[in-house]
Design an enzyme around this catalytic site. Structure first.
Site, PDB file in Angstrom:
ATOM      1  N   CYS A 277     -19.702  31.001  41.528  1.00 32.41           N
ATOM      2  CA  CYS A 277     -19.470  30.451  42.876  1.00 32.41           C
ATOM      3  C   CYS A 277     -19.648  28.944  42.738  1.00 32.41           C
ATOM      4  O   CYS A 277     -20.682  28.393  43.087  1.00 32.41           O
ATOM      5  CB  CYS A 277     -20.493  30.999  43.861  1.00 32.41           C
ATOM      6  SG  CYS A 277     -20.534  32.785  43.927  1.00 32.41           S
ATOM      7  N   ALA A 278     -18.644  28.262  42.240  1.00 28.90           N
ATOM      8  CA  ALA A 278     -18.879  26.926  41.680  1.00 28.90           C
ATOM      9  C   ALA A 278     -18.674  25.774  42.661  1.00 28.90           C
ATOM     10  O   ALA A 278     -19.202  24.691  42.447  1.00 28.90           O
ATOM     11  CB  ALA A 278     -18.003  26.720  40.452  1.00 28.90           C
ATOM     12  N   PRO A 280     -18.903  23.065  45.633  1.00 30.64           N
ATOM     13  CA  PRO A 280     -18.037  21.956  45.211  1.00 30.64           C
ATOM     14  C   PRO A 280     -18.292  21.452  43.792  1.00 30.64           C
ATOM     15  O   PRO A 280     -17.622  20.520  43.363  1.00 30.64           O
ATOM     16  CB  PRO A 280     -18.366  20.862  46.232  1.00 30.64           C
ATOM     17  CG  PRO A 280     -19.781  21.135  46.636  1.00 30.64           C
ATOM     18  CD  PRO A 280     -19.970  22.622  46.552  1.00 30.64           C
ATOM     19  N   GLY A 281     -19.251  22.014  43.070  1.00 27.01           N
ATOM     20  CA  GLY A 281     -19.301  21.700  41.639  1.00 27.01           C
ATOM     21  C   GLY A 281     -20.537  20.977  41.137  1.00 27.01           C
ATOM     22  O   GLY A 281     -20.561  20.551  39.984  1.00 27.01           O
ATOM     23  N   GLY A 282     -21.557  20.842  41.973  1.00 32.18           N
ATOM     24  CA  GLY A 282     -22.772  20.140  41.532  1.00 32.18           C
ATOM     25  C   GLY A 282     -23.415  20.820  40.328  1.00 32.18           C
ATOM     26  O   GLY A 282     -23.704  20.169  39.314  1.00 32.18           O
ATOM     27  N   LYS A 283     -23.615  22.125  40.443  1.00 33.31           N
ATOM     28  CA  LYS A 283     -24.283  22.823  39.326  1.00 33.31           C
ATOM     29  C   LYS A 283     -23.338  22.934  38.133  1.00 33.31           C
ATOM     30  O   LYS A 283     -23.767  22.844  36.979  1.00 33.31           O
ATOM     31  CB  LYS A 283     -24.791  24.192  39.774  1.00 33.31           C
ATOM     32  CG  LYS A 283     -25.889  24.065  40.797  1.00 33.31           C
ATOM     33  CD  LYS A 283     -26.468  25.371  41.234  1.00 33.31           C
ATOM     34  CE  LYS A 283     -27.306  25.193  42.492  1.00 33.31           C
ATOM     35  NZ  LYS A 283     -26.523  24.898  43.723  1.00 33.31           N
ATOM     36  N   ASP A 326     -11.171  35.050  43.192  1.00 35.81           N
ATOM     37  CA  ASP A 326     -12.305  35.713  43.828  1.00 35.81           C
ATOM     38  C   ASP A 326     -13.273  36.176  42.735  1.00 35.81           C
ATOM     39  O   ASP A 326     -12.887  36.948  41.850  1.00 35.81           O
ATOM     40  CB  ASP A 326     -11.790  36.909  44.649  1.00 35.81           C
ATOM     41  CG  ASP A 326     -12.895  37.516  45.507  1.00 35.81           C
ATOM     42  OD1 ASP A 326     -14.063  37.561  45.055  1.00 35.81           O
ATOM     43  OD2 ASP A 326     -12.589  37.941  46.629  1.00 35.81           O
ATOM     44  N   ASP A 347     -24.478  31.420  42.360  1.00 35.21           N
ATOM     45  CA  ASP A 347     -25.072  30.535  43.374  1.00 35.21           C
ATOM     46  C   ASP A 347     -24.400  30.944  44.685  1.00 35.21           C
ATOM     47  O   ASP A 347     -23.423  30.329  45.119  1.00 35.21           O
ATOM     48  CB  ASP A 347     -24.778  29.080  42.991  1.00 35.21           C
ATOM     49  CG  ASP A 347     -25.493  28.095  43.899  1.00 35.21           C
ATOM     50  OD1 ASP A 347     -26.520  28.468  44.483  1.00 35.21           O
ATOM     51  OD2 ASP A 347     -25.013  26.953  44.020  1.00 35.21           O
ATOM     52  N   CYS A 400     -29.484  29.012  48.486  1.00 34.15           N
ATOM     53  CA  CYS A 400     -30.250  27.933  49.123  1.00 34.15           C
ATOM     54  C   CYS A 400     -30.689  28.445  50.487  1.00 34.15           C
ATOM     55  O   CYS A 400     -30.500  27.801  51.515  1.00 34.15           O
ATOM     56  CB  CYS A 400     -29.479  26.618  49.200  1.00 34.15           C
ATOM     57  SG  CYS A 400     -28.026  26.668  50.214  1.00 34.15           S
TER      58      CYS A 400
HETATM   59  C1  LIG Z   1     -23.551  27.908  47.709  1.00 35.37           C
HETATM   60  S1  LIG Z   1     -21.944  27.431  47.387  1.00 35.37           S
HETATM   61  C2  LIG Z   1     -22.016  27.034  45.672  1.00 35.37           C
HETATM   62  C3  LIG Z   1     -22.504  25.634  45.408  1.00 35.37           C
HETATM   63  C4  LIG Z   1     -22.183  25.184  43.986  1.00 35.37           C
HETATM   64  N1  LIG Z   1     -22.695  26.109  42.998  1.00 35.37           N
HETATM   65  C5  LIG Z   1     -22.695  23.787  43.695  1.00 35.37           C
HETATM   66  O1  LIG Z   1     -23.784  23.661  43.107  1.00 35.37           O
HETATM   67  O2  LIG Z   1     -22.006  22.832  44.031  1.00 35.37           O
HETATM   68  C6  LIG Z   1     -21.061  28.942  47.351  1.00 35.37           C
HETATM   69  C7  LIG Z   1     -19.615  28.820  46.963  1.00 35.37           C
HETATM   70  O3  LIG Z   1     -19.110  30.146  46.762  1.00 35.37           O
HETATM   71  C8  LIG Z   1     -17.763  30.149  47.159  1.00 35.37           C
HETATM   72  N2  LIG Z   1     -17.353  31.557  47.348  1.00 35.37           N
HETATM   73  C9  LIG Z   1     -17.426  32.311  48.463  1.00 35.37           C
HETATM   74  N3  LIG Z   1     -16.934  33.543  48.222  1.00 35.37           N
HETATM   75  C10 LIG Z   1     -16.558  33.565  46.923  1.00 35.37           C
HETATM   76  C11 LIG Z   1     -15.960  34.547  46.105  1.00 35.37           C
HETATM   77  N4  LIG Z   1     -15.680  35.760  46.569  1.00 35.37           N
HETATM   78  N5  LIG Z   1     -15.696  34.223  44.825  1.00 35.37           N
HETATM   79  C12 LIG Z   1     -15.979  32.983  44.337  1.00 35.37           C
HETATM   80  N6  LIG Z   1     -16.510  32.010  45.092  1.00 35.37           N
HETATM   81  C13 LIG Z   1     -16.827  32.296  46.366  1.00 35.37           C
HETATM   82  C14 LIG Z   1     -17.746  29.301  48.398  1.00 35.37           C
HETATM   83  O4  LIG Z   1     -16.440  28.844  48.691  1.00 35.37           O
HETATM   84  C15 LIG Z   1     -18.703  28.190  47.993  1.00 35.37           C
HETATM   85  O5  LIG Z   1     -17.991  27.126  47.440  1.00 35.37           O
END
Ligand SMILES: C[S@@+](CC[C@H](N)C(=O)[O-])C[C@H]1O[C@@H](n2cnc3c(N)ncnc32)[C@H](O)[C@@H]1O
Length: 465
Positions: A277-278, A280-283, A326, A347, A400
């Site tokens: 779940c990357a 916007p990409g911080g981690k 997905d 995440d 979070c």
């Molecule tokens: C908590 S944020 C992740 C923050 C990210 N890891 C960072 O550090 O920048 C959760 C992310 O999961 C994505 N997401 C939601 N459903 C998803 C799915 N089924 N598959 C992949 N990503 C998904 C969301 O769009 C969102 O960008």
């Protein structure tokens, strides 16, 4: 005619009003709309700081300010015209929570109302005069619920919805019907202005050099964290040059925990990592920098195309492959390594209750109804992560949010449903040695009031077969 009027008045209050109105009218996010308005209006640093304080403070304390305004106006705030209501919220915030003198709070608010809702100027004058008859303490004494109703009282005094008060209490091990002093401290921490944290990307800039360059100080726990003293992070040259990025220290610790967790057997080089779940990409950016140093390769999955683009920008030049799909179907993807990933991060999308200090409007937007669809998605993503890991590989589930339904319950449910044999590892051992207050384990829970980080939750699992 329903055309929007341009507010007059001094630039800081005008920008704060526009941002607050956009949040309530258009469901905008303050941390996106406010920086844009500040840029467009070219405010001085001093005015920008004042506008930010007014906008963020007003949004955070909305529940409490609305109770004051309803009492002063003699009617529920829902029955006040939205433009006048937002201007009055800003006025009440100034009068009760800043050093702006009462007469200036009244005059500037009436002026603002005159330009956005002229017919309500007289009403706004009367309401503001009543608001300024008491100070903050006076209003708390007048409107605080009886002390027997601990949840309602904490909710009012710290301006959080009651369901969040109960959720924090439960996660902290206090009675959710009568939360204790630590819940009060957790709520109070959400109302403090958060420090901006930078992550000095490993291999790109030394954290000590970054701290010197920005006049900042090293983080308490992450070896890559630098606390930024003041100012907009966009102004930091190291950020614009991709040597560092803005990232809460708790999020840095999540990425570091994944990279250091014990896989079995371990590989010196050539590991494959998955960030499920990357966006916007911080981690992903920190993982990418760590992977570059250790010879690993990262796959970053994100379902939303615009967020996948943000990941691509964040990881430019790093050994990270971005896949827009997905995460629940990741095992079907042709780019997966044979045998599975060595390390997988989930995440998970969550309510974000652990980052309320950084998202001022979020506490009033979220509700308990958000939990069932989110927890279903969290379980499914964690299930997919467990399937994508190789035997001996680790999966780190993070949110979070400290809400037990999104943390402990989601992990227990996913474990119950998993077809793989798994062992729970102590997530606290994957965090810096000696880090206090992580909870009874095996999961780790960070808190703003304990660690100065967002309230990240970490659970660590290892596949046996
Ligand atoms: C908590 S944020 C992740 C923050 C990210 N890891 C960072 O550090 O920048 C959760 C992310 O999961 C994505 N997401 C939601 N459903 C998803 C799915 N089924 N598959 C992949 N990503 C998904 C969301 O769009 C969102 O960008």
């Amino acid at each position: 005619m329903n055309a929007r009027r341009t507010p007059r008045g001094d630039p800081a209050r005008r920008v704060a009003y526009e941002a607050v109105a956009a949040v309530h009218r258009d469901d905008a996010y303050a941390n996106i709309v406010l920086p844009r308005l500040l840029r467009e209006q070219g405010l001085t640093a001093r005015d920008a700081a004042f506008a930010t304080e007014l906008c963020y403070g007003t949004l955070r304390l909305r529940g409490q300010l609305d109770a004051v305004l309803a009492d002063a106006a003699g009617r529920p705030v829902e029955r006040i015209d939205p433009p006048a209501r937002d201007a009055l919220r800003l006025g009440a915030y100034q009068a009760l929570h800043t050093r702006v003198p009462a007469h200036a709070a009244v005059a500037t608010t009436v002026d603002l109302v005159r330009s956005v809702a002229p017919a309500a100027a007289g009403f706004a004058n009367a309401v503001m005069r009543r608001v300024t008859e008491r100070d903050r303490q006076g209003w708390l004494e007048r409107l605080s619920p009886p002390s027997a109703d601990v949840v309602a009282r904490l909710a009012f005094e710290h301006a959080h919805p009651p369901w969040i008060v109960r959720a924090f209490a439960e996660s902290l091990g206090e009675d959710p019907r009568a939360p204790g002093p630590e819940t009060a401290r957790a709520l109070a921490a959400d109302n403090e202005r958060p420090t901006v944290h930078l992550c000095a990307r490993p291999g790109r800039i030394d954290p000590a050099d970054l701290a010197d360059a920005v006049g900042g100080s090293p983080g308490a726990f992450s070896p890559y964290a630098v606390y930024l003293p003041e100012g907009a992070p966009g102004d930091v040259a190291a950020v614009t040059r991709g040597l560092a990025h803005v990232q809460d220290e708790g999020s840095q610790l999540v990425a570091l925990a994944l990279a250091s967790a014990p896989v079995a057997p371990s590989r010196a080089v050539g590991e494959r990592w998955l960030d499920l779940c990357a966006g916007p990409g911080g981690k992903a950016a920190l993982l990418g920098a760590l992977a570059a140093a250790s010879g690993a390769l990262v796959t970053a999955v994100e379902v939303a195309p615009h967020r996948a683009k943000l990941v691509e920008q964040a990881v430019a030049g790093l050994p990270v492959d971005v896949v827009c799909t997905d995460g629940r179907t990741v095992s079907e993807h042709e780019s997966l390594p044979a045998g599975g990933f060595d390390r997988v991060l989930v995440d998970a999308p969550c309510t974000g209750l652990g980052a309320l200090r950084r998202r001022p409007e979020a506490r009033w937007r979220r509700g308990p109804d958000d939990l069932p669809p989110l927890t279903r998605l969290q379980r499914e993503l964690l299930g997919a992560a467990l399937r994508a890991a190789r035997p001996g590989g680790v999966v780190l589930y993070a949110t979070c949010s400290p809400h037990l339904v999104e943390t402990t319950v989601t992990v227990a449910e996913a474990l119950r449903r998993s077809e793989s044999t798994l062992e729970r590892l102590d997530a606290r051992a994957a965090l810096p040695p000696g880090m206090p207050g992580l909870g009874p384990g095996p999961a780790a829970q960070l808190w703003p009031h304990r660690h100065g980080t967002d309230a990240m939750y970490l659970a660590l699992l290892r596949r046996i077969s």
